[in-house]
Design a protein around this motif. Sequence first.
Motif, PDB file in Angstrom:
ATOM      1  N   LEU A  51      16.073 -22.314 -98.969  1.00 60.53           N
ATOM      2  CA  LEU A  51      17.020 -22.650 -97.904  1.00 60.53           C
ATOM      3  C   LEU A  51      18.046 -21.524 -97.739  1.00 60.53           C
ATOM      4  O   LEU A  51      18.393 -21.141 -96.615  1.00 60.53           O
ATOM      5  N   ALA A  52      18.497 -20.981 -98.852  1.00 61.26           N
ATOM      6  CA  ALA A  52      19.455 -19.872 -98.798  1.00 61.26           C
ATOM      7  C   ALA A  52      18.820 -18.649 -98.112  1.00 61.26           C
ATOM      8  O   ALA A  52      19.469 -17.970 -97.313  1.00 61.26           O
ATOM      9  N   GLU A  53      17.555 -18.386 -98.401  1.00 59.86           N
ATOM     10  CA  GLU A  53      16.883 -17.234 -97.775  1.00 59.86           C
ATOM     11  C   GLU A  53      16.719 -17.447 -96.275  1.00 59.86           C
ATOM     12  O   GLU A  53      16.870 -16.515 -95.483  1.00 59.86           O
ATOM     13  N   LEU A  54      16.401 -18.691 -95.891  1.00 66.21           N
ATOM     14  CA  LEU A  54      16.299 -19.010 -94.462  1.00 66.21           C
ATOM     15  C   LEU A  54      17.652 -18.774 -93.801  1.00 66.21           C
ATOM     16  O   LEU A  54      17.737 -18.183 -92.719  1.00 66.21           O
ATOM     17  N   ALA A  55      18.705 -19.214 -94.478  1.00 64.92           N
ATOM     18  CA  ALA A  55      20.052 -19.056 -93.923  1.00 64.92           C
ATOM     19  C   ALA A  55      20.395 -17.577 -93.722  1.00 64.92           C
ATOM     20  O   ALA A  55      20.928 -17.187 -92.673  1.00 64.92           O
ATOM     21  N   VAL A  56      20.076 -16.750 -94.690  1.00 69.21           N
ATOM     22  CA  VAL A  56      20.366 -15.306 -94.581  1.00 69.21           C
ATOM     23  C   VAL A  56      19.690 -14.727 -93.335  1.00 69.21           C
ATOM     24  O   VAL A  56      20.260 -13.906 -92.621  1.00 69.21           O
ATOM     25  N   ASP A  57      18.471 -15.188 -93.065  1.00 73.80           N
ATOM     26  CA  ASP A  57      17.729 -14.633 -91.927  1.00 73.80           C
ATOM     27  C   ASP A  57      18.224 -15.144 -90.578  1.00 73.80           C
ATOM     28  O   ASP A  57      18.220 -14.412 -89.597  1.00 73.80           O
ATOM     29  N   VAL A  58      18.626 -16.432 -90.500  1.00 76.30           N
ATOM     30  CA  VAL A  58      18.872 -16.988 -89.162  1.00 76.30           C
ATOM     31  C   VAL A  58      20.348 -17.212 -88.811  1.00 76.30           C
ATOM     32  O   VAL A  58      20.674 -17.315 -87.638  1.00 76.30           O
ATOM     33  N   LEU A  59      21.228 -17.286 -89.808  1.00 72.19           N
ATOM     34  CA  LEU A  59      22.620 -17.618 -89.467  1.00 72.19           C
ATOM     35  C   LEU A  59      23.387 -16.499 -88.764  1.00 72.19           C
ATOM     36  O   LEU A  59      24.192 -16.791 -87.873  1.00 72.19           O
ATOM     37  N   PRO A  60      23.167 -15.213 -89.130  1.00 70.86           N
ATOM     38  CA  PRO A  60      23.895 -14.179 -88.390  1.00 70.86           C
ATOM     39  C   PRO A  60      23.614 -14.312 -86.882  1.00 70.86           C
ATOM     40  O   PRO A  60      22.446 -14.366 -86.466  1.00 70.86           O
ATOM     41  N   GLY A  61      24.669 -14.399 -86.098  1.00 68.40           N
ATOM     42  CA  GLY A  61      24.493 -14.549 -84.649  1.00 68.40           C
ATOM     43  C   GLY A  61      24.532 -16.000 -84.200  1.00 68.40           C
ATOM     44  O   GLY A  61      24.602 -16.284 -83.011  1.00 68.40           O
ATOM     45  N   SER A  62      24.472 -16.943 -85.141  1.00 68.87           N
ATOM     46  CA  SER A  62      24.496 -18.366 -84.772  1.00 68.87           C
ATOM     47  C   SER A  62      25.933 -18.889 -84.800  1.00 68.87           C
ATOM     48  O   SER A  62      26.767 -18.408 -85.571  1.00 68.87           O
ATOM     49  N   LEU A  63      26.184 -19.906 -84.001  1.00 68.35           N
ATOM     50  CA  LEU A  63      27.477 -20.591 -84.069  1.00 68.35           C
ATOM     51  C   LEU A  63      27.333 -21.954 -84.728  1.00 68.35           C
ATOM     52  O   LEU A  63      28.210 -22.393 -85.465  1.00 68.35           O
ATOM     53  N   GLU A  64      26.215 -22.608 -84.443  1.00 72.58           N
ATOM     54  CA  GLU A  64      25.934 -23.897 -85.090  1.00 72.58           C
ATOM     55  C   GLU A  64      24.461 -23.949 -85.418  1.00 72.58           C
ATOM     56  O   GLU A  64      23.612 -23.578 -84.594  1.00 72.58           O
ATOM     57  N   ARG A  65      24.177 -24.380 -86.599  1.00 70.56           N
ATOM     58  CA  ARG A  65      22.757 -24.460 -86.980  1.00 70.56           C
ATOM     59  C   ARG A  65      22.603 -25.486 -88.090  1.00 70.56           C
ATOM     60  O   ARG A  65      23.454 -25.580 -88.969  1.00 70.56           O
ATOM     61  N   CYS A  66      21.519 -26.225 -88.035  1.00 70.19           N
ATOM     62  CA  CYS A  66      21.215 -27.184 -89.102  1.00 70.19           C
ATOM     63  C   CYS A  66      19.858 -26.800 -89.699  1.00 70.19           C
ATOM     64  O   CYS A  66      18.838 -26.792 -89.000  1.00 70.19           O
ATOM     65  N   LEU A  67      19.862 -26.455 -90.965  1.00 69.40           N
ATOM     66  CA  LEU A  67      18.640 -26.021 -91.643  1.00 69.40           C
ATOM     67  C   LEU A  67      18.295 -27.003 -92.751  1.00 69.40           C
ATOM     68  O   LEU A  67      19.192 -27.628 -93.328  1.00 69.40           O
ATOM     69  N   GLY A  68      17.038 -27.114 -93.070  1.00 66.18           N
ATOM     70  CA  GLY A  68      16.667 -28.003 -94.172  1.00 66.18           C
ATOM     71  C   GLY A  68      15.307 -27.661 -94.742  1.00 66.18           C
ATOM     72  O   GLY A  68      14.500 -26.982 -94.093  1.00 66.18           O
ATOM     73  N   ILE A  69      15.097 -28.108 -95.940  1.00 66.28           N
ATOM     74  CA  ILE A  69      13.757 -28.044 -96.547  1.00 66.28           C
ATOM     75  C   ILE A  69      13.440 -29.429 -97.097  1.00 66.28           C
ATOM     76  O   ILE A  69      14.244 -30.007 -97.837  1.00 66.28           O
ATOM     77  N   ASP A  70      12.295 -29.937 -96.691  1.00 67.52           N
ATOM     78  CA  ASP A  70      11.844 -31.245 -97.162  1.00 67.52           C
ATOM     79  C   ASP A  70      10.576 -31.037 -97.979  1.00 67.52           C
ATOM     80  O   ASP A  70       9.652 -30.343 -97.535  1.00 67.52           O
ATOM     81  N   VAL A  71      10.560 -31.621 -99.159  1.00 66.94           N
ATOM     82  CA  VAL A  71       9.432 -31.373-100.072  1.00 66.94           C
ATOM     83  C   VAL A  71       8.573 -32.634-100.189  1.00 66.94           C
ATOM     84  O   VAL A  71       9.095 -33.743-100.355  1.00 66.94           O
TER      85      VAL A  71
END
Lengths: 252, 79
Positions: free
Chosen positions: B37-57
């Motif tokens: 989840l942290a790696e996904l955040a590093v890739d997609v959050l720059p440039g975002s204002l609001e975002r909801c990310l998750g990982i479901d196992v």
Amino acid sequence: METLGTRHPLEPLLRKLQQWMPLDAKEADAVRALPYEVQRVKAGAYIVRDGDRATRSCLLISGFAFRQKLVADGGRSISAIHMCGDMVDLQNSLLGVADHSVQALTQCNVAFIPREAVKEIAFAFPNVGMAMWCDTLIDASIFREWIANIARRDAATRIAHLLCEFGVRLEAAGLGAKLAYELPMTQEQLADCTGLTSVHVNRTLKALEASGDITRSIRHVAIADWGKISDTADFQSEYLHLAPDCAGSRAA
Amino acid sequence: MAWYYFDSRDDGKVITDDVGLEVADLETVKVLAAKGLAELAVDVLPGSLERCLGIDVRDANSDPVLTTELIFKARLLTN
């Protein structure tokens, strides 16, 4: 003498050295005359272990291998992928103790060449020594590129870069085509090459498929547009020094 | 060791994991999900204002075993 088919087992080494330095007939014969012992190594088995005292150098004559280091919490970092013709631990012929491990990625045939014989040929035939020197320098160039890849590129760029490099090196070694090949790596191994989790590798490979950079079927990778994936990957192949006038003519 | 599948969410978009991972225990599953989840955040959050990310196992039977979520909101405080 053990042979693999009709090909001399050290022929891949000769091909590789001649990539870096033109060798005349005497020099080529001296390479072929190196003493060696061929061993078959199972996928996952160690070829060299971190801390081993080096008595021999290892030439990959079939299959794929990788260099790796383990960190304190058990995490693994893969720092290089090797293929047919690569000396996977040429530096050990001078350094003496292995500072990292080498493991077989697939089943491999490895020719073990005594360390002293490697040193002797390098001094007796300076062009062979120069080609070996170039080989270690180019290994170092690839390490630098991998450090930049892990340190400063995003996940999609890192993975695309690795796919570009693997294809180009495969093609240069005469083992396949850069636009379509079997990638002999699990997602966990890709993760250890790129400093990512396999969770993120899985997701990123899917994103590369969705963007049209690659198509995949199990381990088969196909690239429809080299220019597109090179852009995604921030890939320029100069660090591999494969151009005919690159290593050899400068060294001459 | 057991197989688990880590599906990712990026706002409404779900990326399904069809490869899976062999993991020792649920604690390790949680660690891998957090790192992923942290790696996904590093890739997609720059440039975002609001975002909801998750990982479901999911486990090998496709039964859910863990859900994670990371909500990002950025507000510029100057004109």
